[in-house]
Design a protein around this motif. Structure first.
Motif, short mmCIF file in Angstrom:
data_model
loop_
_atom_site.label_atom_id
_atom_site.label_comp_id
_atom_site.label_asym_id
_atom_site.label_seq_id
_atom_site.Cartn_x
_atom_site.Cartn_y
_atom_site.Cartn_z
N GLN A 218 0.85 -1.19 0.00
CA GLN A 218 0.00 0.00 0.00
C GLN A 218 0.88 1.23 0.00
OE1 GLN A 218 -3.57 0.20 2.55
NE2 GLN A 218 -2.79 2.13 3.33
N GLY A 219 0.61 2.15 -0.93
CA GLY A 219 1.36 3.40 -1.01
C GLY A 219 0.47 4.59 -0.78
N VAL A 220 1.01 5.76 -1.05
CA VAL A 220 0.25 6.99 -0.85
C VAL A 220 -0.90 7.07 -1.85
CG1 VAL A 220 0.39 9.51 -0.88
CG2 VAL A 220 2.29 8.16 0.04
N PHE A 221 -0.68 6.56 -3.06
CA PHE A 221 -1.66 6.71 -4.13
C PHE A 221 -2.62 5.53 -4.25
CE2 PHE A 221 1.65 9.64 -5.34
CZ PHE A 221 0.97 10.70 -5.90
N VAL B 100 16.05 -10.81 -13.05
CA VAL B 100 15.54 -9.73 -13.88
C VAL B 100 14.97 -8.65 -12.97
CG1 VAL B 100 13.87 -9.05 -15.64
CG2 VAL B 100 15.00 -11.28 -15.79
N LEU B 101 15.38 -7.43 -13.24
CA LEU B 101 14.94 -6.27 -12.45
C LEU B 101 14.13 -5.33 -13.34
CD1 LEU B 101 17.07 -4.14 -10.04
CD2 LEU B 101 16.16 -3.05 -12.07
N LYS B 102 13.07 -4.73 -12.77
CA LYS B 102 12.25 -3.79 -13.55
C LYS B 102 11.87 -2.60 -12.68
CE LYS B 102 10.51 -6.76 -17.15
NZ LYS B 102 9.42 -7.02 -18.08
N LEU B 103 11.87 -1.43 -13.32
CA LEU B 103 11.49 -0.19 -12.66
C LEU B 103 9.97 -0.03 -12.72
CD1 LEU B 103 12.67 2.38 -11.32
CD2 LEU B 103 12.78 3.40 -13.59
N CYS B 104 9.35 0.36 -11.59
CA CYS B 104 7.89 0.50 -11.55
C CYS B 104 7.50 1.81 -10.87
CB CYS B 104 7.27 -0.70 -10.82
SG CYS B 104 7.60 -0.72 -9.05
N ASP B 105 6.21 1.99 -10.66
CA ASP B 105 5.62 3.14 -9.96
C ASP B 105 6.02 4.47 -10.61
OD1 ASP B 105 4.30 4.81 -8.28
OD2 ASP B 105 5.18 4.02 -6.44
N ASP C 75 12.12 0.44 -3.06
CA ASP C 75 10.70 0.07 -2.98
C ASP C 75 10.03 0.10 -4.35
OD1 ASP C 75 10.21 0.51 0.25
OD2 ASP C 75 11.66 1.90 -0.62
N ASN C 76 10.55 0.89 -5.29
CA ASN C 76 9.94 1.03 -6.61
C ASN C 76 10.71 0.26 -7.68
OD1 ASN C 76 7.97 2.70 -5.55
ND2 ASN C 76 9.09 4.58 -6.01
N ILE C 77 11.44 -0.73 -7.27
CA ILE C 77 12.17 -1.61 -8.19
C ILE C 77 11.76 -3.05 -7.88
CG2 ILE C 77 14.45 -2.42 -8.91
CD1 ILE C 77 15.51 0.34 -8.00
N LEU C 78 11.34 -3.79 -8.91
CA LEU C 78 10.83 -5.15 -8.73
C LEU C 78 11.78 -6.16 -9.36
CD1 LEU C 78 7.09 -4.47 -9.67
CD2 LEU C 78 8.11 -4.43 -7.39
N VAL C 79 11.74 -7.38 -8.84
CA VAL C 79 12.53 -8.48 -9.40
C VAL C 79 11.61 -9.67 -9.65
CG1 VAL C 79 14.69 -7.76 -8.33
CG2 VAL C 79 13.19 -9.32 -7.11
N ASN C 80 12.00 -10.55 -10.56
CA ASN C 80 11.18 -11.71 -10.88
C ASN C 80 11.44 -12.83 -9.88
OD1 ASN C 80 13.72 -12.46 -11.64
ND2 ASN C 80 13.12 -13.35 -13.61
N LEU D 119 12.84 -4.75 -4.48
CA LEU D 119 14.27 -4.82 -4.18
C LEU D 119 14.56 -4.67 -2.69
CD1 LEU D 119 17.13 -5.07 -5.33
CD2 LEU D 119 17.12 -2.60 -5.72
N ARG D 120 13.76 -3.90 -1.98
CA ARG D 120 14.01 -3.76 -0.54
C ARG D 120 13.82 -5.09 0.18
NH1 ARG D 120 14.98 0.46 2.19
NH2 ARG D 120 14.15 1.91 0.63
N SER D 121 12.80 -5.85 -0.26
CA SER D 121 12.60 -7.17 0.34
C SER D 121 13.75 -8.10 0.00
CB SER D 121 11.27 -7.77 -0.16
OG SER D 121 10.19 -6.93 0.19
N VAL D 122 14.29 -7.98 -1.21
CA VAL D 122 15.45 -8.79 -1.60
C VAL D 122 16.64 -8.48 -0.71
CG1 VAL D 122 17.11 -9.22 -3.45
CG2 VAL D 122 14.69 -9.06 -3.99
N LEU D 123 16.88 -7.19 -0.44
CA LEU D 123 18.01 -6.80 0.40
C LEU D 123 17.85 -7.31 1.83
CD1 LEU D 123 18.58 -3.13 -0.84
CD2 LEU D 123 19.86 -5.17 -1.45
N LYS D 124 16.61 -7.27 2.33
CA LYS D 124 16.39 -7.76 3.69
C LYS D 124 16.56 -9.27 3.79
CE LYS D 124 13.24 -4.13 5.28
NZ LYS D 124 11.84 -3.83 5.70
N LYS D 125 16.12 -9.97 2.73
CA LYS D 125 16.15 -11.43 2.78
C LYS D 125 17.52 -12.01 2.44
CE LYS D 125 13.52 -15.41 1.16
NZ LYS D 125 12.37 -15.87 0.32
N TYR D 126 18.19 -11.42 1.45
CA TYR D 126 19.44 -12.01 0.96
C TYR D 126 20.68 -11.18 1.28
CZ TYR D 126 16.10 -14.80 -1.70
OH TYR D 126 15.06 -15.62 -2.06
#
Length: 582
Positions: A258-261, A392-397, A382-387, A337-344
């Motif tokens: 959940q974000g601001v928007f 594979v990394l993708k920019l979002c939001d 937070d606005n970068i996603l991985v598969n 990506l933030r979840s990736v950094l916390k996990k790995y």
């Protein structure tokens, strides 16, 4: 002798006069005394009442006075109600006299109408009745008849081709007159052949009026537009229920964030073999709605520029409205990506090969945005996603994204920890703000730590100068908000709280000494490295130093970043890199 007799006579007369005067005085005095006695107050009664009896009599008198007041108030209210009722009846009589007048004027058109018309009702014998329900029922029937007549006449005029121009003008004038008394049918939801029973009744006890042209009402879901359920929470977010089906095709599986928007949920598309998608459900807010429309236009431009979906920007699929919320359907990714950094990362950052791969893919996405003239303006983990394979990394939001010529000076663009100095100072900005945010993100991937952690814009400038030295004077002079942070000598004004009083104070900082070493911080949070990895670390430090230049005109561009040795030397092995090999 005669004189003597005369004297005695006069003396006797005088004596008699005095006697008569004294008698008169005596009588008048007695009369006065008598009058005075009679004028006195009557004597007190023989049987005297006690104080308690007198108090009771007083209370009874008060109660009688209160009853008199209440009866007076009720009489006044009843008189007012009677007057209002009379006024209402007069208004209704005037309205229906107009309707009767219109009926008489429509006799010329009635001769050409087809179909059955029910007989008219005599209103005069009912108007004097005190039963309002009968009056309302009668008038409802009359109104129904008028609407039926109007519908029949309009249907017949469509079928007849030989009506003169004068008769057409009469139809229009009559319809206008009837519309002035009866609500127009155009504002009522109806199909092509609308019956009078389908029309909403102004005398009905049910609230079946449908609001039209209400600002902010954008619900286009045809099946659910009349629902009265509360689909939103107090802040305008859509209340997500796992298992619900949206648009008869998307099954909600879980809430991703959940974000601001908006809320972001994971869903399955039933029409495409349960393919996974991400649905961004925008808050029910006018500002959020307009911002999301702008985001959709930017996503469409990205789709046009990248039809094969290979430049690492999240793919836009479609959009629709649901319960007053704009829904944006995007391709599904596994985690941010933030979840990736916390996990790995385990507070030490990710492996150097993964870091090189992610940095290259992120810069490729920025190169595409620069090509079509778009600034992302909110790059962070937070606005970068991985598969799912994490390769594979993708920019979002793209909610904060804007065209290059639409940028405005605002000190709060971009999340604070990733905010470039030109934004804080109010200097006209460009793609350089995305380069700065990318450098902060790459440092966070390498170390697991946030590079700049200022609690305000003023403290952020202090963090910048601790790493990079004093901000150039020519940049300060261009700043729209420079007076908030620098004085006339271009010395930094540090805002802080007094340790003893707790009040805010301003300290002038003349010497901005560098107190941080970027290479040492990268080395501190990195694992045991081979000589080849240490070389890559030196290359990373060099690239970050050039991406974090305070003057945006001298900052490294996207193309230069992609040509840097840190990116170029690992291009061949990055594509085979997965999370299992980090």
């Amino acid at each position: 002798m005669s004189d003597k007799h005369t004297r005695q006579g006069t003396s006797s007369r005088k004596h008699k006069e005095e006697a008569s005067k004294s008698l008169k005085r005596k009588n008048s005095y007695q009369d006065y005394k008598k009058y005075e006695i009679e004028a006195r107050t009557p004597p007190l009664p023989k049987h005297r009442h006690s104080i308690e009896d007198l108090m009771r009599q007083r209370e009874s008198l008060k109660e009688e006075l209160q009853l008199l007041k209440e009866t007076k108030s009720t009489d006044i209210q009843s008189s007012r109600e009677i007057s209002k009722r009379k006024h209402r009846d007069d208004e209704r009589n005037s309205k229906f006299s107009k309707l009767n007048h219109l009926d008489s004027s429509k006799k010329t058109i009635k001769s050409k109408t087809k179909g059955h018309v029910s007989p008219e009702y005599n209103t005069d014998k009912y108007l004097d009745s005190e039963d309002e329900e009968n009056i309302i029922e009668l008038r409802r029937k009359q109104r129904k008849q008028l609407l039926e007549k109007l519908n029949v006449t309009t249907a017949s005029t469509k079928n007849e081709n030989n009506i003169t121009k004068n008769e057409k003008s009469e139809n229009k004038t009559l319809e206008k007159k009837i519309d002035s008394v009866i609500p127009s049918n155009k504002n009522l939801p109806q199909k092509e052949n609308t019956n009078s029973a389908q029309l909403s009744d102004m005398f009905s006890e049910k609230d079946d009026f449908v609001p039209q042209n209400v600002p902010g009402a954008r619900d286009t879901d045809e099946n659910n537009s009349q629902l009265t359920d509360n689909w939103d929470d107090s802040e305008g977010y859509y209340n997500i229920r796992v298992g619900d089906i949206i648009k008869n095709k998307y099954v909600l599986k879980e809430i991703l964030g959940q974000g601001v928007f908006a809320n972001v949920i994971h869903a399955q598309d039933n029409t495409k073999n349960n393919a996974s998608v991400a649905i961004k459900i925008v808050r029910n807010n006018e500002l959020m709605y307009k911002t999301s429309l702008k985001e959709i236009s930017i996503l469409n431009e990205i789709n046009v520029a990248d039809p094969d979906n290979k430049y690492h920007c999240v793919k836009y699929i479609c959009n629709f409205m649901h319960k007053g919320h704009l829904c944006i359907v995007l391709e599904a990714m596994h985690m941010d990506l933030r979840s990736v950094l916390k996990k790995y990362g385990k507070n030490n950052g990710i492996h150097m090969r993964a870091l090189t791969s992610y940095s290259r893919q992120l810069l490729v996405a920025l190169r595409l945005l620069k090509k079509i003239g778009i600034i992302h303006a909110d790059i962070k983990p937070d606005n970068i996603l991985v598969n799912e394979k994490k390769n594979v990394l993708k920019l979002c939001d793209f909610g904060s994204a804007a065209k290059l010529d639409e940028n405005e000076a605002t000190p709060y663009l971009v999340s604070r920890f990733y905010r470039a100095p030109e934004i804080i100072l109010g200097i006209p900005y460009s793609h350089g703000i995305d380069i700065w945010s990318t450098a902060c993100t790459i440092f966070e991937m390498a170390t697991g730590r946030i590079l700049f952690t200022g609690s305000s814009n003023n403290r952020m400038l202090k963090c910048f100068m601790d790493l990079k030295g004093k901000i150039p004077v020519k940049c300060i002079r261009k700043g729209k908000f420079k007076d908030q942070h620098f004085n006339y000598k271009n010395n930094f004004l540090l805002h802080k709280k007094d340790e003893f009083t707790g009040r805010d104070k301003v300290i002038e900082v003349c010497n901005n000494n560098i107190t941080r070493d970027l290479y040492k911080e990268l080395q501190k949070y990195s694992k045991k490295q081979s000589p080849a990895e240490q070389k890559k670390l030196t290359q990373l430090k060099d690239q970050l130093e050039k991406m974090l230049i305070l003057d945006p005109n001298h900052r490294l561009s996207v193309s230069d970043c992609l040509r840097h040795a840190f990116i170029q030397e690992q291009l061949e092995i990055d594509d085979k890199c997965t999370i299992d090999t980090w």
